[in-house]
Design a protein around this motif. Structure first.
Motif, mmCIF file in Angstrom:
data_model
loop_
_atom_site.group_PDB
_atom_site.id
_atom_site.type_symbol
_atom_site.label_atom_id
_atom_site.label_comp_id
_atom_site.label_asym_id
_atom_site.label_seq_id
_atom_site.Cartn_x
_atom_site.Cartn_y
_atom_site.Cartn_z
ATOM 1 N N LEU A 15 -2.168 -7.085 -7.074
ATOM 2 C CA LEU A 15 -2.610 -7.704 -5.825
ATOM 3 C C LEU A 15 -2.011 -6.994 -4.620
ATOM 4 O O LEU A 15 -2.705 -6.743 -3.622
ATOM 5 C CB LEU A 15 -2.261 -9.192 -5.812
ATOM 6 N N MET A 16 -0.722 -6.655 -4.703
ATOM 7 C CA MET A 16 -0.088 -5.959 -3.581
ATOM 8 C C MET A 16 -0.672 -4.560 -3.388
ATOM 9 O O MET A 16 -0.827 -4.104 -2.254
ATOM 10 C CB MET A 16 1.427 -5.910 -3.766
ATOM 11 N N MET A 17 -1.035 -3.891 -4.486
ATOM 12 C CA MET A 17 -1.668 -2.576 -4.357
ATOM 13 C C MET A 17 -3.041 -2.708 -3.695
ATOM 14 O O MET A 17 -3.395 -1.913 -2.815
ATOM 15 C CB MET A 17 -1.787 -1.901 -5.723
ATOM 16 N N LYS A 18 -3.813 -3.698 -4.110
ATOM 17 C CA LYS A 18 -5.127 -3.910 -3.506
ATOM 18 C C LYS A 18 -5.001 -4.258 -2.032
ATOM 19 O O LYS A 18 -5.774 -3.752 -1.191
ATOM 20 C CB LYS A 18 -5.874 -5.023 -4.250
ATOM 21 N N LEU A 19 -4.037 -5.112 -1.696
ATOM 22 C CA LEU A 19 -3.820 -5.469 -0.294
ATOM 23 C C LEU A 19 -3.455 -4.236 0.524
ATOM 24 O O LEU A 19 -3.929 -4.064 1.655
ATOM 25 C CB LEU A 19 -2.727 -6.527 -0.179
ATOM 26 N N GLY A 20 -2.633 -3.379 -0.041
ATOM 27 C CA GLY A 20 -2.253 -2.159 0.663
ATOM 28 C C GLY A 20 -3.427 -1.222 0.884
ATOM 29 O O GLY A 20 -3.567 -0.616 1.954
ATOM 30 N N VAL A 31 1.581 -9.333 11.201
ATOM 31 C CA VAL A 31 1.008 -8.539 10.111
ATOM 32 C C VAL A 31 1.080 -7.072 10.510
ATOM 33 O O VAL A 31 0.749 -6.719 11.636
ATOM 34 C CB VAL A 31 -0.467 -8.932 9.843
ATOM 35 N N GLU A 32 1.535 -6.242 9.580
ATOM 36 C CA GLU A 32 1.576 -4.802 9.830
ATOM 37 C C GLU A 32 0.882 -4.090 8.685
ATOM 38 O O GLU A 32 1.364 -4.109 7.553
ATOM 39 C CB GLU A 32 3.020 -4.314 9.945
ATOM 40 N N TRP A 33 -0.269 -3.508 8.996
ATOM 41 C CA TRP A 33 -1.012 -2.799 7.964
ATOM 42 C C TRP A 33 -0.136 -1.733 7.314
ATOM 43 O O TRP A 33 -0.184 -1.533 6.101
ATOM 44 C CB TRP A 33 -2.258 -2.133 8.540
ATOM 45 N N ALA A 34 0.659 -1.035 8.125
ATOM 46 C CA ALA A 34 1.473 0.072 7.598
ATOM 47 C C ALA A 34 2.461 -0.404 6.538
ATOM 48 O O ALA A 34 2.745 0.327 5.583
ATOM 49 C CB ALA A 34 2.211 0.772 8.734
ATOM 50 N N LEU A 35 2.993 -1.602 6.668
ATOM 51 C CA LEU A 35 3.914 -2.127 5.654
ATOM 52 C C LEU A 35 3.206 -2.360 4.328
ATOM 53 O O LEU A 35 3.761 -2.076 3.260
ATOM 54 C CB LEU A 35 4.561 -3.430 6.132
ATOM 55 N N ALA A 36 2.006 -2.888 4.395
ATOM 56 C CA ALA A 36 1.243 -3.123 3.159
ATOM 57 C C ALA A 36 0.915 -1.788 2.494
ATOM 58 O O ALA A 36 0.982 -1.673 1.261
ATOM 59 C CB ALA A 36 -0.037 -3.903 3.465
ATOM 60 N N VAL A 37 0.576 -0.789 3.289
ATOM 61 C CA VAL A 37 0.263 0.541 2.742
ATOM 62 C C VAL A 37 1.517 1.144 2.110
ATOM 63 O O VAL A 37 1.463 1.689 0.998
ATOM 64 C CB VAL A 37 -0.318 1.465 3.833
ATOM 65 N N ALA A 38 2.645 1.038 2.780
ATOM 66 C CA ALA A 38 3.896 1.579 2.238
ATOM 67 C C ALA A 38 4.267 0.871 0.938
ATOM 68 O O ALA A 38 4.719 1.512 -0.021
ATOM 69 C CB ALA A 38 5.019 1.443 3.264
ATOM 70 N N ASN A 39 4.074 -0.440 0.886
ATOM 71 C CA ASN A 39 4.363 -1.206 -0.328
ATOM 72 C C ASN A 39 3.456 -0.743 -1.469
ATOM 73 O O ASN A 39 3.905 -0.553 -2.601
ATOM 74 C CB ASN A 39 4.192 -2.701 -0.053
ATOM 75 N N ARG A 40 2.189 -0.550 -1.170
ATOM 76 C CA ARG A 40 1.232 -0.044 -2.165
ATOM 77 C C ARG A 40 1.701 1.287 -2.723
ATOM 78 O O ARG A 40 1.748 1.499 -3.930
ATOM 79 C CB ARG A 40 -0.149 0.116 -1.529
ATOM 80 N N ASN A 41 2.055 2.180 -1.827
ATOM 81 C CA ASN A 41 2.477 3.507 -2.248
ATOM 82 C C ASN A 41 3.737 3.459 -3.105
ATOM 83 O O ASN A 41 3.847 4.177 -4.094
ATOM 84 C CB ASN A 41 2.683 4.416 -1.040
ATOM 85 N N PHE A 42 4.667 2.605 -2.743
ATOM 86 C CA PHE A 42 5.890 2.471 -3.530
ATOM 87 C C PHE A 42 5.574 1.961 -4.939
ATOM 88 O O PHE A 42 6.054 2.519 -5.925
ATOM 89 C CB PHE A 42 6.881 1.524 -2.838
ATOM 90 N N ILE A 43 4.761 0.924 -5.016
ATOM 91 C CA ILE A 43 4.424 0.353 -6.331
ATOM 92 C C ILE A 43 3.724 1.383 -7.207
ATOM 93 O O ILE A 43 3.999 1.493 -8.398
ATOM 94 C CB ILE A 43 3.572 -0.922 -6.169
ATOM 95 N N ILE A 44 2.845 2.157 -6.619
ATOM 96 C CA ILE A 44 2.101 3.153 -7.389
ATOM 97 C C ILE A 44 2.986 4.327 -7.803
ATOM 98 O O ILE A 44 2.947 4.756 -8.956
ATOM 99 C CB ILE A 44 0.881 3.661 -6.592
ATOM 100 N N HIS A 45 3.788 4.826 -6.884
ATOM 101 C CA HIS A 45 4.506 6.066 -7.143
ATOM 102 C C HIS A 45 5.934 5.878 -7.653
ATOM 103 O O HIS A 45 6.481 6.791 -8.264
ATOM 104 C CB HIS A 45 4.509 6.937 -5.888
ATOM 105 N N GLN A 46 6.519 4.720 -7.385
ATOM 106 C CA GLN A 46 7.887 4.473 -7.855
ATOM 107 C C GLN A 46 7.951 3.197 -8.688
ATOM 108 O O GLN A 46 8.864 2.401 -8.571
ATOM 109 C CB GLN A 46 8.845 4.414 -6.662
ATOM 110 N N TYR A 47 6.941 3.031 -9.518
ATOM 111 C CA TYR A 47 6.830 1.837 -10.361
ATOM 112 C C TYR A 47 8.074 1.609 -11.212
ATOM 113 O O TYR A 47 8.382 0.477 -11.556
ATOM 114 C CB TYR A 47 5.585 1.913 -11.249
ATOM 115 N N ASP A 48 8.807 2.669 -11.524
ATOM 116 C CA ASP A 48 10.002 2.527 -12.346
ATOM 117 C C ASP A 48 11.210 2.048 -11.546
ATOM 118 O O ASP A 48 12.267 1.785 -12.114
ATOM 119 C CB ASP A 48 10.330 3.847 -13.048
#
Length: 119
Positions: free
Chosen positions: A43-48, A65-82
């Protein structure tokens, strides 16, 4: 508002409702259940991704609301999932996103109007 933006906003509203479902189960259930954690991540990736699209469509985020924060969160979850910290994801799901949902209500209403008018 463009039709594309309206659709993205209504997707966000639906995903926020799913976030509510996760949060209603409580933190203990979330921490103990890998599937709930994966659902929250998804859900957080989709929101981002939607936030990124809305930003490109020049939809201004409302106060709180800050779009950039959601995008950064998405990127973190995708790229630093570990490196995901479940305390932080729980805070995002249980505190931050419900506040965003309230702030976005006006845009959700506007999006409904755009799509209703389009038929």
């Amino acid at each position: 508002m463009e039709r594309k933006a309206a659709k993205e906003l209504l997707h966000i509203r639906g995903w926020m409702m799913r976030v509510d479902e996760i949060v209603r189960r409580g933190k203990e259930a979330y921490v103990a259940d890998d599937l709930l954690q994966e659902a929250g991540d998804s859900l957080m990736m989709k929101l981002g991704e939607a936030a990124n699209r809305l930003s490109r469509l020049k939809v201004l985020a409302p106060d709180g609301v800050e779009w950039a924060l959601a995008v950064a969160n998405r990127n973190f979850i995708i790229h630093q999932y570990d490196e995901i910290n479940r305390e932080l994801t729980w805070l995002t799901l249980s505190r931050d996103l419900p506040e965003w949902k309230v702030s976005l209500e006006g845009l959700f209403g506007e999006a409904e109007g755009v799509l209703d008018a389009a038929g």
